[in-house]
Design a protein around this motif. Structure first.
Motif, PDB file in Angstrom:
ATOM      1  N   PHE A  68       0.846  -1.190   0.000  1.00 53.39           N
ATOM      2  CA  PHE A  68       0.000   0.000   0.000  1.00 53.39           C
ATOM      3  C   PHE A  68       0.884   1.244   0.000  1.00 53.39           C
ATOM      4  CE2 PHE A  68      -4.145  -1.689   2.124  1.00 53.39           C
ATOM      5  CZ  PHE A  68      -4.052  -2.863   1.402  1.00 53.39           C
ATOM      6  N   THR A  69       0.415   2.270  -0.698  1.00 56.44           N
ATOM      7  CA  THR A  69       1.107   3.556  -0.699  1.00 56.44           C
ATOM      8  C   THR A  69       0.101   4.674  -0.522  1.00 56.44           C
ATOM      9  OG1 THR A  69       2.807   2.710  -2.214  1.00 56.44           O
ATOM     10  CG2 THR A  69       2.641   5.097  -1.956  1.00 56.44           C
ATOM     11  N   ILE A  70       0.314   5.485   0.491  1.00 52.22           N
ATOM     12  CA  ILE A  70      -0.549   6.633   0.732  1.00 52.22           C
ATOM     13  C   ILE A  70       0.122   7.877   0.166  1.00 52.22           C
ATOM     14  CG2 ILE A  70       0.410   7.135   3.024  1.00 52.22           C
ATOM     15  CD1 ILE A  70      -2.449   7.873   3.921  1.00 52.22           C
ATOM     16  N   SER A  71      -0.683   8.758  -0.385  1.00 51.88           N
ATOM     17  CA  SER A  71      -0.173  10.022  -0.904  1.00 51.88           C
ATOM     18  C   SER A  71      -1.280  11.051  -0.826  1.00 51.88           C
ATOM     19  CB  SER A  71       0.326   9.861  -2.342  1.00 51.88           C
ATOM     20  OG  SER A  71      -0.739   9.485  -3.196  1.00 51.88           O
ATOM     21  N   ARG A  72      -0.920  12.295  -1.050  1.00 51.61           N
ATOM     22  CA  ARG A  72      -1.935  13.355  -1.011  1.00 51.61           C
ATOM     23  C   ARG A  72      -1.570  14.440  -1.994  1.00 51.61           C
ATOM     24  NH1 ARG A  72      -2.337  15.400   4.869  1.00 51.61           N
ATOM     25  NH2 ARG A  72      -3.748  16.954   3.951  1.00 51.61           N
ATOM     26  N   ASP A  73      -2.594  15.129  -2.439  1.00 51.46           N
ATOM     27  CA  ASP A  73      -2.443  16.288  -3.314  1.00 51.46           C
ATOM     28  C   ASP A  73      -3.219  17.415  -2.656  1.00 51.46           C
ATOM     29  OD1 ASP A  73      -2.519  18.260  -5.254  1.00 51.46           O
ATOM     30  OD2 ASP A  73      -2.744  16.855  -6.907  1.00 51.46           O
ATOM     31  N   ASN A  74      -2.513  18.288  -1.967  1.00 51.29           N
ATOM     32  CA  ASN A  74      -3.201  19.350  -1.233  1.00 51.29           C
ATOM     33  C   ASN A  74      -3.867  20.360  -2.165  1.00 51.29           C
ATOM     34  OD1 ASN A  74      -2.583  18.215   1.218  1.00 51.29           O
ATOM     35  ND2 ASN A  74      -0.880  19.594   1.667  1.00 51.29           N
ATOM     36  N   ALA A  75      -3.382  20.485  -3.371  1.00 50.86           N
ATOM     37  CA  ALA A  75      -4.014  21.394  -4.325  1.00 50.86           C
ATOM     38  C   ALA A  75      -5.390  20.875  -4.757  1.00 50.86           C
ATOM     39  CB  ALA A  75      -3.123  21.578  -5.544  1.00 50.86           C
ATOM     40  N   LYS A  76      -5.564  19.553  -4.666  1.00 52.58           N
ATOM     41  CA  LYS A  76      -6.837  18.936  -5.048  1.00 52.58           C
ATOM     42  C   LYS A  76      -7.654  18.489  -3.839  1.00 52.58           C
ATOM     43  CE  LYS A  76      -5.218  17.263  -9.547  1.00 52.58           C
ATOM     44  NZ  LYS A  76      -5.047  16.067 -10.427  1.00 52.58           N
ATOM     45  N   ASN A  77      -7.156  18.771  -2.649  1.00 51.79           N
ATOM     46  CA  ASN A  77      -7.858  18.356  -1.424  1.00 51.79           C
ATOM     47  C   ASN A  77      -8.168  16.859  -1.438  1.00 51.79           C
ATOM     48  OD1 ASN A  77      -7.815  21.037  -0.684  1.00 51.79           O
ATOM     49  ND2 ASN A  77     -10.002  21.168  -0.240  1.00 51.79           N
ATOM     50  N   THR A  78      -7.211  16.084  -1.848  1.00 52.68           N
ATOM     51  CA  THR A  78      -7.454  14.651  -2.013  1.00 52.68           C
ATOM     52  C   THR A  78      -6.295  13.837  -1.442  1.00 52.68           C
ATOM     53  OG1 THR A  78      -8.740  15.066  -4.018  1.00 52.68           O
ATOM     54  CG2 THR A  78      -7.970  12.818  -3.667  1.00 52.68           C
ATOM     55  N   VAL A  79      -6.647  12.738  -0.807  1.00 50.44           N
ATOM     56  CA  VAL A  79      -5.670  11.763  -0.353  1.00 50.44           C
ATOM     57  C   VAL A  79      -5.951  10.443  -1.072  1.00 50.44           C
ATOM     58  CG1 VAL A  79      -7.036  11.071   1.660  1.00 50.44           C
ATOM     59  CG2 VAL A  79      -4.560  10.700   1.657  1.00 50.44           C
ATOM     60  N   TYR A  80      -4.890   9.720  -1.374  1.00 52.15           N
ATOM     61  CA  TYR A  80      -5.005   8.490  -2.144  1.00 52.15           C
ATOM     62  C   TYR A  80      -4.432   7.314  -1.360  1.00 52.15           C
ATOM     63  CZ  TYR A  80      -5.378  11.999  -5.834  1.00 52.15           C
ATOM     64  OH  TYR A  80      -5.756  13.074  -6.593  1.00 52.15           O
ATOM     65  N   LEU A  81      -4.930   6.149  -1.708  1.00 53.32           N
ATOM     66  CA  LEU A  81      -4.340   4.912  -1.202  1.00 53.32           C
ATOM     67  C   LEU A  81      -4.197   3.954  -2.380  1.00 53.32           C
ATOM     68  CD1 LEU A  81      -3.348   3.520   1.422  1.00 53.32           C
ATOM     69  CD2 LEU A  81      -5.579   2.366   1.481  1.00 53.32           C
ATOM     70  N   GLN A  82      -2.969   3.777  -2.816  1.00 55.25           N
ATOM     71  CA  GLN A  82      -2.685   2.824  -3.887  1.00 55.25           C
ATOM     72  C   GLN A  82      -2.501   1.453  -3.252  1.00 55.25           C
ATOM     73  OE1 GLN A  82      -2.478   3.275  -7.325  1.00 55.25           O
ATOM     74  NE2 GLN A  82      -2.252   1.037  -7.422  1.00 55.25           N
ATOM     75  N   ILE A  83      -3.281   0.498  -3.725  1.00 50.18           N
ATOM     76  CA  ILE A  83      -3.245  -0.850  -3.150  1.00 50.18           C
ATOM     77  C   ILE A  83      -2.813  -1.815  -4.248  1.00 50.18           C
ATOM     78  CG2 ILE A  83      -4.530  -2.603  -1.922  1.00 50.18           C
ATOM     79  CD1 ILE A  83      -6.585  -0.502  -1.175  1.00 50.18           C
ATOM     80  N   ASN A  84      -1.702  -2.458  -4.034  1.00 45.12           N
ATOM     81  CA  ASN A  84      -1.187  -3.421  -4.997  1.00 45.12           C
ATOM     82  C   ASN A  84      -1.182  -4.830  -4.401  1.00 45.12           C
ATOM     83  OD1 ASN A  84      -0.622  -1.320  -6.851  1.00 45.12           O
ATOM     84  ND2 ASN A  84       1.393  -0.986  -5.926  1.00 45.12           N
ATOM     85  N   THR A  85      -1.065  -5.800  -5.278  1.00 47.43           N
ATOM     86  CA  THR A  85      -1.000  -7.202  -4.873  1.00 47.43           C
ATOM     87  C   THR A  85      -2.089  -7.525  -3.850  1.00 47.43           C
ATOM     88  OG1 THR A  85       1.421  -6.912  -5.047  1.00 47.43           O
ATOM     89  CG2 THR A  85       0.627  -9.047  -4.319  1.00 47.43           C
ATOM     90  N   LEU A  86      -3.308  -7.234  -4.232  1.00 41.65           N
ATOM     91  CA  LEU A  86      -4.430  -7.426  -3.321  1.00 41.65           C
ATOM     92  C   LEU A  86      -4.581  -8.888  -2.929  1.00 41.65           C
ATOM     93  CD1 LEU A  86      -6.864  -4.904  -4.905  1.00 41.65           C
ATOM     94  CD2 LEU A  86      -6.493  -5.107  -2.439  1.00 41.65           C
ATOM     95  N   LYS A  87      -4.974  -9.088  -1.670  1.00 45.72           N
ATOM     96  CA  LYS A  87      -5.212 -10.406  -1.107  1.00 45.72           C
ATOM     97  C   LYS A  87      -6.662 -10.484  -0.631  1.00 45.72           C
ATOM     98  CE  LYS A  87      -0.520 -10.451   0.823  1.00 45.72           C
ATOM     99  NZ  LYS A  87       0.275 -10.590   2.073  1.00 45.72           N
ATOM    100  N   PRO A  88      -7.216 -11.697  -0.584  1.00 46.05           N
ATOM    101  CA  PRO A  88      -8.585 -11.812  -0.042  1.00 46.05           C
ATOM    102  C   PRO A  88      -8.726 -11.202   1.358  1.00 46.05           C
ATOM    103  CG  PRO A  88      -7.982 -13.826  -1.177  1.00 46.05           C
ATOM    104  CD  PRO A  88      -6.745 -12.966  -1.151  1.00 46.05           C
ATOM    105  N   ASP A  89      -7.668 -11.254   2.154  1.00 39.53           N
ATOM    106  CA  ASP A  89      -7.721 -10.671   3.502  1.00 39.53           C
ATOM    107  C   ASP A  89      -7.841  -9.150   3.479  1.00 39.53           C
ATOM    108  OD1 ASP A  89      -5.498 -12.995   5.266  1.00 39.53           O
ATOM    109  OD2 ASP A  89      -7.611 -13.121   4.688  1.00 39.53           O
ATOM    110  N   ASP A  90      -7.622  -8.541   2.325  1.00 39.19           N
ATOM    111  CA  ASP A  90      -7.781  -7.083   2.215  1.00 39.19           C
ATOM    112  C   ASP A  90      -9.239  -6.682   2.038  1.00 39.19           C
ATOM    113  OD1 ASP A  90      -4.791  -7.033   0.226  1.00 39.19           O
ATOM    114  OD2 ASP A  90      -4.990  -6.518   2.349  1.00 39.19           O
ATOM    115  N   THR A  91     -10.122  -7.657   1.867  1.00 42.88           N
ATOM    116  CA  THR A  91     -11.543  -7.366   1.702  1.00 42.88           C
ATOM    117  C   THR A  91     -12.074  -6.653   2.940  1.00 42.88           C
ATOM    118  OG1 THR A  91     -11.927  -9.217   0.202  1.00 42.88           O
ATOM    119  CG2 THR A  91     -13.824  -8.384   1.438  1.00 42.88           C
ATOM    120  N   ALA A  92     -12.636  -5.468   2.733  1.00 35.73           N
ATOM    121  CA  ALA A  92     -13.117  -4.646   3.843  1.00 35.73           C
ATOM    122  C   ALA A  92     -13.727  -3.374   3.278  1.00 35.73           C
ATOM    123  CB  ALA A  92     -11.976  -4.291   4.783  1.00 35.73           C
TER     124      ALA A  92
END
Length: 126
Positions: A68-92
């Motif tokens: 997982f990688t978290i990032s933000r763009d304050n100019a867009k008032n947005t925060v992101y969460l990039q999720i890679n290599t998803l696993k069934p345990d990530d279901t939520a």
């Protein structure tokens, strides 16, 4: 306080990727530490990741480090969460949260965040 709206969830196969977004209202987004939490059915809400108000420091739960990688763009008032290599345990349901000038060491406790979004569902099939 800020109002938060998450998006980007969906149904993906194991090994796939998603990018979650959290759009915030208000003019003071850059003063909020932002966090992501998740809650699976029948389980407690758990900390995933957080990023400080300037975007220079991040923290992750051990279970998601390297995927997982978290990032933000304050100019867009947005925060992101990039999720890679998803696993069934990530279901939520994934929730973003905002804490005014919240220190990163305090972000693992959901009670320290004052504003929450409604969540976006991530389902990973095996």
């Amino acid at each position: 306080q800020v109002q938060l709206v998450e998006s980007g969830g969906g149904l993906v196969q194991a090994g796939g990727s998603l990018r979650l977004s959290c759009a915030a209202s208000g003019r003071t987004f850059s003063t909020y530490t932002m966090g992501w939490f998740r809650q699976a059915p029948g389980k407690e809400r758990e900390f995933v990741s957080a990023i400080d108000w300037g975007g220079s420091s991040t923290v992750y739960a051990d279970s998601v480090k390297g995927r997982f990688t978290i990032s933000r763009d304050n100019a867009k008032n947005t925060v992101y969460l990039q999720i890679n290599t998803l696993k069934p345990d990530d279901t939520a349901s994934y929730y973003c949260a905002a804490g005014l000038l919240l220190a990163l060491p305090r972000t693992r406790n959901a009670a320290n965040f004052r504003s929450w979004g409604q969540g976006t569902q991530v389902t990973v099939s095996s």
